[in-house]
Design an enzyme around this catalytic site. Sequence first.
Site, PDB file in Angstrom:
ATOM      1  N   LYS A 161       1.048  -1.079   0.009  1.00  0.00           N
ATOM      2  CA  LYS A 161      -0.079  -0.008   0.015  1.00  0.00           C
ATOM      3  C   LYS A 161       0.950   1.307  -0.037  1.00  0.00           C
ATOM      4  O   LYS A 161       1.725   1.377   0.849  1.00  0.00           O
ATOM      5  CB  LYS A 161      -0.897   0.065   1.366  1.00  0.00           C
ATOM      6  CG  LYS A 161      -1.623   1.159   1.488  1.00  0.00           C
ATOM      7  CD  LYS A 161      -2.722   1.060   2.629  1.00  0.00           C
ATOM      8  CE  LYS A 161      -3.692   2.384   2.897  1.00  0.00           C
ATOM      9  NZ  LYS A 161      -4.459   2.226   4.085  1.00  0.00           N
ATOM     10  N   ASP A 184     -14.707   2.749  -1.371  1.00  0.00           N
ATOM     11  CA  ASP A 184     -13.870   2.169  -0.289  1.00  0.00           C
ATOM     12  C   ASP A 184     -14.953   1.081   0.188  1.00  0.00           C
ATOM     13  O   ASP A 184     -15.452   1.303   1.284  1.00  0.00           O
ATOM     14  CB  ASP A 184     -13.506   3.203   0.713  1.00  0.00           C
ATOM     15  CG  ASP A 184     -12.607   2.568   1.681  1.00  0.00           C
ATOM     16  OD1 ASP A 184     -12.318   1.238   1.571  1.00  0.00           O
ATOM     17  OD2 ASP A 184     -12.336   3.031   2.847  1.00  0.00           O
ATOM     18  N   ARG A 214     -12.853  12.282  -5.639  1.00  0.00           N
ATOM     19  CA  ARG A 214     -12.290  11.311  -5.302  1.00  0.00           C
ATOM     20  C   ARG A 214     -12.423   9.911  -5.922  1.00  0.00           C
ATOM     21  O   ARG A 214     -11.666   8.994  -6.126  1.00  0.00           O
ATOM     22  CB  ARG A 214     -12.454  10.754  -3.801  1.00  0.00           C
ATOM     23  CG  ARG A 214     -11.894   9.588  -3.083  1.00  0.00           C
ATOM     24  CD  ARG A 214     -12.017   9.336  -1.597  1.00  0.00           C
ATOM     25  NE  ARG A 214     -11.851   7.827  -1.208  1.00  0.00           N
ATOM     26  CZ  ARG A 214     -12.082   7.496  -0.108  1.00  0.00           C
ATOM     27  NH1 ARG A 214     -12.123   8.222   0.717  1.00  0.00           N
ATOM     28  NH2 ARG A 214     -11.766   6.173   0.096  1.00  0.00           N
ATOM     29  N   GLU A 233      -3.311   7.020   2.181  1.00  0.00           N
ATOM     30  CA  GLU A 233      -3.725   7.607   3.662  1.00  0.00           C
ATOM     31  C   GLU A 233      -2.498   7.477   4.499  1.00  0.00           C
ATOM     32  O   GLU A 233      -2.441   6.855   5.716  1.00  0.00           O
ATOM     33  CB  GLU A 233      -4.722   6.362   4.068  1.00  0.00           C
ATOM     34  CG  GLU A 233      -5.928   6.376   3.270  1.00  0.00           C
ATOM     35  CD  GLU A 233      -7.128   5.440   3.736  1.00  0.00           C
ATOM     36  OE1 GLU A 233      -6.525   4.195   4.033  1.00  0.00           O
ATOM     37  OE2 GLU A 233      -8.208   5.605   3.471  1.00  0.00           O
ATOM     38  N   GLU A 262     -28.980  -2.909   3.346  1.00  0.00           N
ATOM     39  CA  GLU A 262     -28.839  -1.873   2.494  1.00  0.00           C
ATOM     40  C   GLU A 262     -30.031  -0.785   2.552  1.00  0.00           C
ATOM     41  O   GLU A 262     -29.880   0.610   2.145  1.00  0.00           O
ATOM     42  CB  GLU A 262     -28.837  -2.418   0.878  1.00  0.00           C
ATOM     43  CG  GLU A 262     -28.564  -1.318  -0.098  1.00  0.00           C
ATOM     44  CD  GLU A 262     -28.436  -1.935  -1.601  1.00  0.00           C
ATOM     45  OE1 GLU A 262     -28.505  -2.986  -1.603  1.00  0.00           O
ATOM     46  OE2 GLU A 262     -28.241  -1.076  -2.347  1.00  0.00           O
ATOM     47  N   TRP A 283     -11.739  13.702   3.909  1.00  0.00           N
ATOM     48  CA  TRP A 283     -11.764  12.301   2.974  1.00  0.00           C
ATOM     49  C   TRP A 283     -12.226  12.388   1.612  1.00  0.00           C
ATOM     50  O   TRP A 283     -12.483  11.324   0.821  1.00  0.00           O
ATOM     51  CB  TRP A 283     -12.384  11.301   4.236  1.00  0.00           C
ATOM     52  CG  TRP A 283     -11.592  11.107   5.275  1.00  0.00           C
ATOM     53  CD1 TRP A 283     -12.106  11.629   6.562  1.00  0.00           C
ATOM     54  CD2 TRP A 283     -10.575  10.219   5.368  1.00  0.00           C
ATOM     55  NE1 TRP A 283     -10.822  11.500   7.479  1.00  0.00           N
ATOM     56  CE2 TRP A 283     -10.071  10.480   6.738  1.00  0.00           C
ATOM     57  CE3 TRP A 283      -9.487   9.647   4.659  1.00  0.00           C
ATOM     58  CZ2 TRP A 283      -9.057   9.886   7.495  1.00  0.00           C
ATOM     59  CZ3 TRP A 283      -8.473   8.947   5.101  1.00  0.00           C
ATOM     60  CH2 TRP A 283      -8.075   9.143   6.629  1.00  0.00           C
ATOM     61  N   GLU A 296     -16.528  -3.856   7.640  1.00  0.00           N
ATOM     62  CA  GLU A 296     -16.235  -2.576   8.159  1.00  0.00           C
ATOM     63  C   GLU A 296     -17.340  -1.672   7.680  1.00  0.00           C
ATOM     64  O   GLU A 296     -17.770  -0.865   8.764  1.00  0.00           O
ATOM     65  CB  GLU A 296     -15.045  -1.839   7.326  1.00  0.00           C
ATOM     66  CG  GLU A 296     -14.741  -0.529   7.643  1.00  0.00           C
ATOM     67  CD  GLU A 296     -13.595  -0.186   7.077  1.00  0.00           C
ATOM     68  OE1 GLU A 296     -12.910  -0.642   6.205  1.00  0.00           O
ATOM     69  OE2 GLU A 296     -13.424   1.141   7.174  1.00  0.00           O
TER      70      GLU A 296
HETATM   71  C1  GCU Z   1     -10.401   1.889   4.437  1.00  0.00           C
HETATM   72  C2  GCU Z   1     -10.218   1.411   5.962  1.00  0.00           C
HETATM   73  C3  GCU Z   1      -8.686   1.664   6.300  1.00  0.00           C
HETATM   74  C4  GCU Z   1      -7.771   0.896   5.659  1.00  0.00           C
HETATM   75  C5  GCU Z   1      -8.149   1.191   4.249  1.00  0.00           C
HETATM   76  C6  GCU Z   1      -7.230   0.486   3.086  1.00  0.00           C
HETATM   77  O1  GCU Z   1      -9.978   3.135   4.343  1.00  0.00           O
HETATM   78  O2  GCU Z   1     -10.975   2.295   6.868  1.00  0.00           O
HETATM   79  O3  GCU Z   1      -8.713   1.008   7.797  1.00  0.00           O
HETATM   80  O4  GCU Z   1      -6.521   0.934   5.877  1.00  0.00           O
HETATM   81  O5  GCU Z   1      -9.458   0.895   3.723  1.00  0.00           O
HETATM   82  O6  GCU Z   1      -7.880  -0.156   2.415  1.00  0.00           O
HETATM   83  O7  GCU Z   1      -6.062   0.424   2.813  1.00  0.00           O
END
Ligand code: GCU
Length: 681
Positions: free
Chosen positions: A285, A368, A339, A289, A513, A543, A396
């Site tokens: 990654k 996401d 986004r 973020e 949903e 965000w 999540e």
């Molecule tokens: C979402 C999630 C994060 C995670 C991110 C990712 O934003 O809330 O906790 O790190 O996805 O997929 O990297």
Amino acid sequence: MNNEYNCWLQERKSQAAIALLPLLNTIFAEEGALPGGGEVAVQAVEEFRRGIKRLLGFSPSVHFSQSAQAGGCGVFLGTVSRLEKIFSLSGQKQAAGGFTIRFRDKQLVIAGQDEPGLLYGVFRFLALLAMDLVHDGLEISDAPVSPLRMINHWDNLDGTIERGYAGPSLFYRNGRFDYDRQRIEDYARLLASVGINRISINNVNVRDEAKLLITEEYLGDVAALAAVFRRFGIKLFLSINFGAPWSLGKLPSADPLAPDVAAWWKERAALIYKYIPDLAGFLVKADSEGEPGPFLYNRTHADGANMLAQAVGPHGGEIIWRCFVYNCQQDWRDHSFDRARAAYDHFMPLDGAFNDNVILQIKFGPYDFQVREPVTPLFGSFSKTRHVMELQITQEYTGHQIDLCYLPWFWEDLMCFDTAQGPASRISELVGPYSGGHSFIEGFAAVVNVGLDRNWTGHTLAQANLYGYGRIAWNPNLTATEIAREWSVLSFGTGPAAERIAAILLKSYPAYEKYNAPFGVCFMVTPGLHYGPNIEGYEYSRWGTYHRADAKAIGIDRTPSGTGYTSQYSAKNAAMFADPASCPENLILFFHRLRYDYKMKNGETLLQNIYDTHFEGYEEAAAMLEQWKSLKDSLEEEVYQAVLSRFERQLANAREWRDQINTYFFRKTGIADKRGRKIYD
Ligand code: GCU
């Protein structure tokens, strides 16, 4: 009866297993005699033995033999290349992991295309046995459609799990590897039984001690874990931190084009592969973020991924590079930035620029893991780059394994999406081995939903999501209904309860949903936590996930007259999404900004539809609770009570969603529900 620890591998007497007893006197198996060491084949034979015991209730006396005879009675376990000489097994060469099961004339033959194929064949046979579907004359051949079927753990070394809802990590505690070996073996068994063949063992956000997993302090432990999974045909990936040459190696930078950085990774890879010679590779990654990446050095993601690919390439390793790259420092005042465009804008121009051992991992949608968002336009568009689809099994945004939300119901929808790029362009049709020049999706990766809770997944019924992921990753053409039935029978037996539990599963996603954010608008959740409603929680944040509701309208215009996101799709889909009349209504607020008096296909206004779906969603959650209560006498008390308490919490959550959403829009518009139901002011 259900022992929740055993998930879909329950101990249960099967009549069909008893009928097999005479055959079990002789099991011909290629134990230890297969090319490549035979570890997986040995495990397959062991799984056959264990499975039979599970379904008989006792260990039959088994005589193993290494020499098979065509006319003999017994069980024959091996690879096609050996067994086809003895039994005329029909058919062409199957994909890796494929198998044939044949049961006739007092002979049961399970022949794998390779060792994992034998293992999968054994598990499939045991599942058929448990479902009472084995009969004389049975002949089945099957092979995975996707070569790559991966689980991602977001486990941290301190034992926490990012977005984990089923207890602490299976692998780590207090900064160290610390696990129950038997439990890891049982986990590997569960995964292999549904065909999983790759696992990444640490969070994609690689922080603190996790940065040290690629050092000798931890590599011995990684190797020990790899050994448990290896027997089940599952290879490990490590998530790495792109900044490691700088943070760990003390180099002046982590610039992918700096020769000392490339040399550092080469050396590091050589060390890692000394410990784990069959490591599948690294998962990355980057520039996302807050994680470091090539952008820090004005380099492209291809520069970053290829540099790492060159380091692991000589060892047979691969780099899985995530496309979840977007600017998370947006200004809500600025309407020009969208986004949803990010993944395509960043990665489409790089199609063809990646090395052969780089695989891009693309979240299914442009945002996401939302309850409802469209399939990202990257699928169907990439034609020169290997790639997989990323899903999220951990709930999540879908209820934290408190609320029941049977995800295969939604995944089936994703698989049916037609990218409209060339012939056979549905997602399910695009899945297959990569061959240059075609936009094949090589498989799937998914963030897993397990932890140390005794039932693995917190909510016992959430086991269906793990099972369902494995099945869909194996074959994306399977339907949610087929999978729900299979899982329910395997978990709760062949009695009437299973059918009723499957029916509850199938109602759960639409219910969730309905009480969630309306019509694909997304992100009305509590910030950070992502459980429960907070309608403007992300409205003024950085965000980039805004809905901009005012007194008259809601949603973002993503058509060419707005942010232009629709134009990233094929011409046909761009036109379909850009026109509210042809845009699927469950996504209409993802693509359009609409007035509350917009007339929907059922003749009601958008606002009335928001009210209706939210009242219905709550009612459906209440109905699921009642249906569960009606199963009381057919279920193990412990499982019944645990699930019951989750349904009660779900109902409280559904009530909050219903009332907060309805009140929000009532306050904005001052328009009452035309059916006169209670909306709080
Ligand atoms: C979402 C999630 C994060 C995670 C991110 C990712 O934003 O809330 O906790 O790190 O996805 O997929 O990297």
